[in-house]
Design a protein around this motif. Structure first.
Motif, short mmCIF file in Angstrom:
data_model
loop_
_atom_site.label_atom_id
_atom_site.label_comp_id
_atom_site.label_asym_id
_atom_site.label_seq_id
_atom_site.Cartn_x
_atom_site.Cartn_y
_atom_site.Cartn_z
N ASP A 1 63.06 2.30 38.21
CA ASP A 1 64.41 2.54 37.67
C ASP A 1 64.35 2.96 36.20
OD1 ASP A 1 65.55 1.89 40.09
OD2 ASP A 1 65.87 -0.21 39.55
N THR A 2 63.53 2.27 35.42
CA THR A 2 63.38 2.62 34.01
C THR A 2 62.82 4.01 33.86
OG1 THR A 2 63.03 0.31 33.44
CG2 THR A 2 62.33 1.93 31.83
N TYR A 3 61.81 4.34 34.64
CA TYR A 3 61.20 5.67 34.59
C TYR A 3 62.23 6.76 34.92
CZ TYR A 3 58.43 9.74 35.77
OH TYR A 3 57.94 11.01 35.84
N GLN A 4 63.00 6.55 35.96
CA GLN A 4 63.98 7.55 36.37
C GLN A 4 65.07 7.73 35.31
OE1 GLN A 4 65.11 6.12 40.26
NE2 GLN A 4 63.60 7.43 41.29
N ARG A 5 65.49 6.63 34.69
CA ARG A 5 66.49 6.71 33.63
C ARG A 5 65.93 7.48 32.42
NH1 ARG A 5 67.38 1.59 32.96
NH2 ARG A 5 66.09 1.35 31.15
N TRP A 6 64.72 7.14 31.99
CA TRP A 6 64.09 7.85 30.86
C TRP A 6 63.87 9.31 31.20
CZ3 TRP A 6 59.68 4.06 29.08
CH2 TRP A 6 60.26 2.97 28.45
N TYR A 7 63.40 9.56 32.40
CA TYR A 7 63.13 10.94 32.82
C TYR A 7 64.42 11.75 32.76
CZ TYR A 7 61.83 14.99 35.55
OH TYR A 7 61.62 16.29 35.95
N SER A 8 65.50 11.18 33.25
CA SER A 8 66.78 11.87 33.26
C SER A 8 67.25 12.16 31.83
CB SER A 8 67.83 11.03 33.99
OG SER A 8 69.09 11.62 33.90
N ILE A 9 67.17 11.17 30.96
CA ILE A 9 67.62 11.34 29.57
C ILE A 9 66.79 12.41 28.88
CG2 ILE A 9 67.67 10.21 27.31
CD1 ILE A 9 68.37 7.60 28.83
N TYR A 10 65.47 12.30 28.96
CA TYR A 10 64.61 13.24 28.24
C TYR A 10 64.59 14.61 28.89
CZ TYR A 10 63.27 9.34 25.39
OH TYR A 10 63.30 8.27 24.52
N ASN A 11 64.72 14.67 30.19
CA ASN A 11 64.77 15.96 30.86
C ASN A 11 66.04 16.71 30.45
OD1 ASN A 11 63.56 17.86 32.68
ND2 ASN A 11 65.21 17.41 34.09
N ASP A 12 67.17 16.02 30.38
CA ASP A 12 68.42 16.65 29.92
C ASP A 12 68.27 17.16 28.49
OD1 ASP A 12 69.59 16.06 32.34
OD2 ASP A 12 70.76 14.36 31.59
N GLU A 13 67.63 16.38 27.64
CA GLU A 13 67.43 16.79 26.26
C GLU A 13 66.52 18.02 26.17
OE1 GLU A 13 65.84 14.92 22.07
OE2 GLU A 13 66.55 13.56 23.64
N ILE A 14 65.48 18.04 26.97
CA ILE A 14 64.57 19.19 26.99
C ILE A 14 65.31 20.44 27.46
CG2 ILE A 14 62.57 20.17 28.20
CD1 ILE A 14 61.40 17.29 28.15
N VAL A 15 66.11 20.31 28.50
CA VAL A 15 66.87 21.46 29.01
C VAL A 15 67.82 21.98 27.94
CG1 VAL A 15 68.64 22.14 30.68
CG2 VAL A 15 66.65 20.84 31.45
N ASN A 16 68.54 21.07 27.26
CA ASN A 16 69.47 21.49 26.21
C ASN A 16 68.76 22.21 25.08
OD1 ASN A 16 71.75 20.48 27.48
ND2 ASN A 16 71.59 18.48 26.50
#
Length: 98
Positions: free
Chosen positions: A11-26
């Motif tokens: 769960d922690t990994y998926q939350r971090w992945y989502s946050i950082y992946n969104d930031e990378i895309v932006n």
């Protein structure tokens, strides 16, 4: 990698992945947008270039920790308060004319 080694739960990994992946895309979108039309970036730079030498503006825009670091750098960490005045025995040569 930490998820595989069971150092971080899924769960922690998926939350971090989502946050950082969104930031990378932006960030990639921003880079792509300004890479296509460099005139936009140069207009922004030209508009704000004078602010880089405006010490009052830079200081006012900074948060409290940045202000503290700014004062420490400018006054070589030797600023002190005595008898109602701020004093320093040293200052960076660059700022001594101001």
């Amino acid at each position: 990698m930490k998820c595989i080694k069971n150092e971080v739960n899924k769960d922690t990994y998926q939350r971090w992945y989502s946050i950082y992946n969104d930031e990378i895309v932006n960030l990639k979108v921003g880079i792509e947008r300004y890479s296509n039309d460099q005139n936009i970036a140069f207009k922004i730079l030209e508009k704000n270039l004078n602010k880089l030498t405006d010490m009052k503006f830079i200081f006012e825009q900074a948060d409290i920790l940045q202000k503290r670091e700014f004062v420490n750098i400018v006054f070589d960490s030797n600023l002190y308060y005595e008898n109602g005045f701020y004093r320093t025995p040293t200052m960076m040569d660059l700022f001594s004319v101001n």
